[in-house]
Scaffold this active site. Structure first.
Site, PDB file in Angstrom:
ATOM      1  N   HIS B  98       0.846  -1.206   0.000  1.00  0.00           N
ATOM      2  CA  HIS B  98       0.000   0.000   0.000  1.00  0.00           C
ATOM      3  C   HIS B  98       0.875   1.247   0.000  1.00  0.00           C
ATOM      4  O   HIS B  98       1.976   1.248   0.563  1.00  0.00           O
ATOM      5  CB  HIS B  98      -0.993   0.002   1.156  1.00  0.00           C
ATOM      6  CG  HIS B  98      -0.384   0.041   2.518  1.00  0.00           C
ATOM      7  ND1 HIS B  98      -0.120   1.220   3.178  1.00  0.00           N
ATOM      8  CD2 HIS B  98       0.017  -0.952   3.346  1.00  0.00           C
ATOM      9  CE1 HIS B  98       0.409   0.952   4.364  1.00  0.00           C
ATOM     10  NE2 HIS B  98       0.507  -0.360   4.506  1.00  0.00           N
ATOM     11  N   ASP B 100      -0.410   4.437   0.838  1.00  0.00           N
ATOM     12  CA  ASP B 100      -0.851   5.469   1.787  1.00  0.00           C
ATOM     13  C   ASP B 100      -0.136   5.252   3.115  1.00  0.00           C
ATOM     14  O   ASP B 100       0.477   4.197   3.342  1.00  0.00           O
ATOM     15  CB  ASP B 100      -2.370   5.433   1.991  1.00  0.00           C
ATOM     16  CG  ASP B 100      -2.849   4.126   2.604  1.00  0.00           C
ATOM     17  OD1 ASP B 100      -2.335   3.047   2.200  1.00  0.00           O
ATOM     18  OD2 ASP B 100      -3.703   4.152   3.504  1.00  0.00           O
ATOM     19  N   GLU B 166      -5.107   1.622   2.750  1.00  0.00           N
ATOM     20  CA  GLU B 166      -4.912   0.556   3.737  1.00  0.00           C
ATOM     21  C   GLU B 166      -5.032   1.068   5.162  1.00  0.00           C
ATOM     22  O   GLU B 166      -5.605   0.408   6.024  1.00  0.00           O
ATOM     23  CB  GLU B 166      -3.542  -0.102   3.516  1.00  0.00           C
ATOM     24  CG  GLU B 166      -3.415  -1.475   4.177  1.00  0.00           C
ATOM     25  CD  GLU B 166      -2.921  -1.439   5.619  1.00  0.00           C
ATOM     26  OE1 GLU B 166      -3.002  -2.472   6.284  1.00  0.00           O
ATOM     27  OE2 GLU B 166      -2.459  -0.368   6.086  1.00  0.00           O
ATOM     28  N   GLU B 167      -4.512   2.267   5.411  1.00  0.00           N
ATOM     29  CA  GLU B 167      -4.534   2.806   6.778  1.00  0.00           C
ATOM     30  C   GLU B 167      -5.906   3.364   7.142  1.00  0.00           C
ATOM     31  O   GLU B 167      -6.080   3.959   8.214  1.00  0.00           O
ATOM     32  CB  GLU B 167      -3.456   3.885   6.933  1.00  0.00           C
ATOM     33  CG  GLU B 167      -2.037   3.434   6.609  1.00  0.00           C
ATOM     34  CD  GLU B 167      -1.476   2.400   7.580  1.00  0.00           C
ATOM     35  OE1 GLU B 167      -2.215   1.953   8.473  1.00  0.00           O
ATOM     36  OE2 GLU B 167      -0.304   2.011   7.414  1.00  0.00           O
ATOM     37  N   ASP B 195       4.153  -6.562   4.153  1.00  0.00           N
ATOM     38  CA  ASP B 195       3.537  -5.458   4.916  1.00  0.00           C
ATOM     39  C   ASP B 195       3.468  -5.807   6.399  1.00  0.00           C
ATOM     40  O   ASP B 195       2.591  -5.363   7.108  1.00  0.00           O
ATOM     41  CB  ASP B 195       2.140  -5.153   4.357  1.00  0.00           C
ATOM     42  CG  ASP B 195       1.510  -3.927   4.983  1.00  0.00           C
ATOM     43  OD1 ASP B 195       2.247  -3.052   5.480  1.00  0.00           O
ATOM     44  OD2 ASP B 195       0.262  -3.838   4.984  1.00  0.00           O
ATOM     45  N   HIS B 228     -27.079  14.804  36.718  1.00  0.00           N
ATOM     46  CA  HIS B 228     -26.165  15.388  37.700  1.00  0.00           C
ATOM     47  C   HIS B 228     -26.102  14.431  38.891  1.00  0.00           C
ATOM     48  O   HIS B 228     -27.137  14.071  39.454  1.00  0.00           O
ATOM     49  CB  HIS B 228     -26.711  16.755  38.114  1.00  0.00           C
ATOM     50  CG  HIS B 228     -25.796  17.537  38.999  1.00  0.00           C
ATOM     51  ND1 HIS B 228     -25.488  17.155  40.275  1.00  0.00           N
ATOM     52  CD2 HIS B 228     -25.128  18.696  38.792  1.00  0.00           C
ATOM     53  CE1 HIS B 228     -24.665  18.044  40.819  1.00  0.00           C
ATOM     54  NE2 HIS B 228     -24.433  18.993  39.932  1.00  0.00           N
ATOM     55  N   THR B 330     -19.026  15.673  37.371  1.00  0.00           N
ATOM     56  CA  THR B 330     -19.910  14.868  38.216  1.00  0.00           C
ATOM     57  C   THR B 330     -21.146  14.421  37.456  1.00  0.00           C
ATOM     58  O   THR B 330     -22.267  14.604  37.900  1.00  0.00           O
ATOM     59  CB  THR B 330     -20.317  15.675  39.458  1.00  0.00           C
ATOM     60  OG1 THR B 330     -20.882  16.910  39.021  1.00  0.00           O
ATOM     61  CG2 THR B 330     -19.130  15.938  40.351  1.00  0.00           C
ATOM     62  N   ARG B 343      -9.530 -11.746  20.103  1.00  0.00           N
ATOM     63  CA  ARG B 343      -8.665 -12.220  19.026  1.00  0.00           C
ATOM     64  C   ARG B 343      -8.929 -13.711  18.868  1.00  0.00           C
ATOM     65  O   ARG B 343      -8.838 -14.462  19.848  1.00  0.00           O
ATOM     66  CB  ARG B 343      -7.200 -11.973  19.372  1.00  0.00           C
ATOM     67  CG  ARG B 343      -6.849 -10.513  19.509  1.00  0.00           C
ATOM     68  CD  ARG B 343      -6.735  -9.840  18.149  1.00  0.00           C
ATOM     69  NE  ARG B 343      -6.745  -8.396  18.267  1.00  0.00           N
ATOM     70  CZ  ARG B 343      -6.562  -7.574  17.231  1.00  0.00           C
ATOM     71  NH1 ARG B 343      -6.392  -8.067  16.001  1.00  0.00           N
ATOM     72  NH2 ARG B 343      -6.588  -6.278  17.406  1.00  0.00           N
ATOM     73  N   SER B 417      -4.326  -8.895  12.871  1.00  0.00           N
ATOM     74  CA  SER B 417      -4.926  -9.347  11.628  1.00  0.00           C
ATOM     75  C   SER B 417      -4.474  -8.453  10.478  1.00  0.00           C
ATOM     76  O   SER B 417      -4.195  -7.281  10.666  1.00  0.00           O
ATOM     77  CB  SER B 417      -6.450  -9.323  11.752  1.00  0.00           C
ATOM     78  OG  SER B 417      -6.874  -8.064  12.205  1.00  0.00           O
ATOM     79  N   HIS B 445       3.219   3.272  12.532  1.00  0.00           N
ATOM     80  CA  HIS B 445       2.056   3.902  13.196  1.00  0.00           C
ATOM     81  C   HIS B 445       2.455   4.832  14.349  1.00  0.00           C
ATOM     82  O   HIS B 445       1.605   5.525  14.874  1.00  0.00           O
ATOM     83  CB  HIS B 445       1.043   2.869  13.721  1.00  0.00           C
ATOM     84  CG  HIS B 445       0.337   2.120  12.639  1.00  0.00           C
ATOM     85  ND1 HIS B 445      -0.972   1.709  12.755  1.00  0.00           N
ATOM     86  CD2 HIS B 445       0.734   1.719  11.402  1.00  0.00           C
ATOM     87  CE1 HIS B 445      -1.329   1.068  11.643  1.00  0.00           C
ATOM     88  NE2 HIS B 445      -0.308   1.058  10.806  1.00  0.00           N
TER      89      HIS B 445
END
Lengths: 477, 477
Positions: B98, B100, B166-167, B195, B228, B330, B343, B417, B445
């Site tokens: 990818h 991007d 992809e991102e 990747d 509240h 509050t 997972r 994944s 990242h």
């Protein structure tokens, strides 16, 4: 009826449109204390108030509070203090209110422009600050004006303390009150605050108690940074797993606080106290309406009012550091901080409560046998407050309610806190009365805030009548 | 050594500076797919890639994917597909990458401009996209160029599929791959994706498995609006109280999933499988370093790798609707939505997992006897994937690693994944190999993303060598 009330009441009715006009001018100034860009409007609102008071003949000062802590580029708005009358033969009453408002924008969902007072056919006057707290503040000014125009002698010396930062934590006010207690405020015989609400919509109340609030953070941390749950899930102990387990040990669905020892600190109910709740104008239907659901804990009014006013409660407010946006994110947060608070009541001592919270969470965390790190801290605390409702300050107010509204007021407490109440009580050593003008449906802090015309005009009569009765009420307690 | 590798390797070394220059040009294009304003740069990056491929003699198409769902004012960036070579006597390999990148700004804490490739004295090449995924994508182009300049016949027909979203969830790509599986991609004999990352920093790996991910929301609601806590604390059942109790029943500090039945779905470990973990280049010290702490669950490498790769895990990500900012508020939130994911691994069936989650939460909520409302939903699921590491696609890659790096590669799975993997496998019916270029310290990242010069240059050799071995590897499985 106390002498001279009739001409005062008539004058209030005569002037009612101009009083609404005064409120319209005040609402038009967007005095939002939380927004930096509106600070000039907060200051403008203080000036408006000062000049109205001056034109009524009061001696007025705008007192600076210095730079805003944490925002040193901003000056805090001044406290507007005033004296109206200085007759040594009269009692002196100190009144408090605030001239700043909560944020508001039409885009939040308001039906009308929040800074344009809009009166509907039922006399509901919509606008930000209408009920919180510009209407009540102007009520005092209206009462002065009506006395003058009716040619009725003002029954007391009035001291005013109107601040401009109430909706942002009353920055700087406590120190100011403590400094002035034996100076500008030294003649005060009693204090009256009009900044809360009736329990319902029909019957006025006098408020003699507030719960306190201890606010806690419980932080669990482990990894050096946020982690990807695919890469680390199953291999690292996750702070969020530990935190939800800790939070689950604090309180149950029915609101019972599970921290050992907390409930033992609560003052027992007396037989005399039990009788106080039955006459109060409140129904479970009122509660369901304000809740917007029937997800209540107690089946009846008495237990509900006691739960709100005289028993502690524990609410979990949220978690800082975890994923909180809509959608899906597969993060393992490295540090998560749960926030919860305990509403406190007599005779709970703040330090003892904090000690019990620490001991409980430390013990529950030990049970988890986690390698993560726990950190529990008190973010802030505010003490509960209970005044004597038999004091002449209260009995005078009760007579005024009877005179204006034809009913005995409900004697109420509030579940929330109004910290300035206890500051005034401790600084002046005098009795403090909470005498609300608005009703439970006014939506203070929400969209479509309003004050009913009746509450504003009859409320102005109530404030004036209160001053007449308080002037002649025999000493008590 | 396979025939003709030596001149190819030499040529890669000769061209290394120009390959770094190619990466520098690519990194300079801020092709952030998540930011609307950068869409033009994503498109520009696709054009750069297309024109580089064309100048190498590939047949290139930029295929539109239509409007971006939910952001209809934006066109999705095109998928750049290419064919290099069409000799029916050669195998055809489909490669994916990818173009991007993740968002990045110097203000996030980068030590250097994220869009200016900056090489330090240790050969670490810093820049957004350097390792994820511009370096690996350009590795394929570099391999073509080095073959041409060395005068070495390219050993396979190469099909490229380079996407630009992809991102941001690979919007539109699954449909595209399914559509083209029997068209543009129909000749593919195997698939190779570069990747992901080495398990450590020294030893290359081949990746043959991924965990799946089932992402759940558990919402508890009651009141009509936020409340509240002073006014309602103690009188209303609070959704947050119920939610933390539900979340506390999902998993314990040691990562054991407490939802009945989940662990029974996991394929048992065989004796043969057990032996796979010992030789892998990974230590607890590696894990502690990447965690930034020693808050690990398992004491040894084998159990840790199994926990990451072949056992399920459950992470609680956060809560939507509760107070999540710094400071103190509050509020009693009216509706709170917990987010957690599981997972998944062989042989867990997604629908069965979801059914067990529903049953467990419904049963735990019933125990609370709450008047609030529970709503559990699956936000998304992605299946786990396991390929056969004995396929010729893998054995060829293993020979290439041995040739370039002098070691046997680690045979790894990933805890996370990579959904496109299973899409390619299912659409083409061919074996898919994950052949990473970057190392575990590349900080994809994160701030200061980098690719080591060695990984890029030797990685280019690896991709080329893989194509040579894959061209002549005997059929298997």
């Amino acid at each position: 009826m106390a002498p001279n009330l009739e001409p005062f009441f008539k004058q209030v009715d005569t002037l009612s449109e101009s009083f609404i006009e005064r409120l319209r001018k005040a609402v038009a100034i967007p005095s939002i204390s939380a927004e930096d860009d509106r600070r000039k409007d907060v200051v403008r609102m203080g000036q408006f108030l000062a000049s109205e008071l001056e034109s009524l003949g009061a001696e007025v000062q705008q007192r600076p509070l210095g730079k805003q802590p944490g925002k040193e580029h901003l000056e805090l708005p001044p406290v507007v203090i005033a004296r109206y009358g200085s007759d040594v033969n009269k009692r002196t009453i100190l009144v408090y209110g605030h001239y700043d408002v909560q944020p508001a924008g039409i885009e939040d969902g308001w039906a009308t422009d929040p800074f344009k007072l809009t009166v509907d056919e039922k006399g509901r006057m919509y606008g930000r600050g209408s009920t919180d707290d510009k209407g009540p503040v102007l009520g005092w000014l209206n009462a002065i004006e009506a006395h003058q125009k009716a040619g009725v002698d003002f029954p007391v010396n009035l001291l005013c303390c109107f601040e401009g930062m109430e909706e942002y934590g009353s920055e700087g006010l406590d120190d100011f009150i403590n400094d002035e207690a034996q100076k500008f405020f030294k003649d005060a015989d009693a204090v009256c605050i009009s900044d809360n609400y009736w329990l319902g919509t029909e019957k006025p109340c006098l408020t003699y108690g507030l719960r306190g609030c201890n606010y806690y953070s419980v932080a669990v941390s482990g990894p050096g940074q946020d982690l990807h749950s695919g890469v680390f899930g199953g291999t690292a102990q996750e702070p969020m797993t530990d935190l939800v387990r800790l939070l689950s040990t604090l309180v149950n669905t029915d609101g019972q606080i599970l921290i050992p020892g907390i409930n033992d600190l609560v003052a027992p109910i007396t037989e005399e106290e039990k009788k106080l709740y039955a006459p109060i104008s409140f129904t479970m239907a009122n509660l369901h309406e304000s809740l917007g659901s029937k997800t209540t804990i107690h089946p009846d009014k008495e237990r509900t009012l006691m739960a709100r006013w005289r028993f502690p409660s524990l609410s979990i407010h949220g978690i800082e550091g975890a994923f909180s946006a809509p959608g899906a994110k597969t993060v393992i947060p490295a540090k998560v901080t749960g926030k919860f608070s305990i509403r406190t009541v007599p005779d709970m001592d703040s330090a003892t409560v904090t000690d019990l919270v620490h001991r409980h969470l430390t013990s529950e965390f030990a049970k988890l046998a986690s390698k993560n790190t726990l950190d529990v801290s008190l973010q802030h605390d505010g003490k509960w407050w209970v005044a004597s409702p038999r004091h002449w300050n209260f009995s005078a107010a009760a007579k005024a309610v009877k005179e204006v509204f034809g009913v005995e007021p409900d004697m109420t407490r509030e579940g929330g806190s109004i910290p300035v109440t206890i500051t005034f009580e401790q600084a002046t050593g005098k009795n403090v009365l909470l005498l609300p003008m608005g009703s439970s449906t006014d939506a203070a802090h929400s969209i479509n805030e309003k004050l009913d015309r009746r509450n504003y005009i009859e409320g102005t009569k109530l404030l004036g009548a209160y001053l007449h009765y308080v002037a002649e009420e025999p000493m008590s307690e």
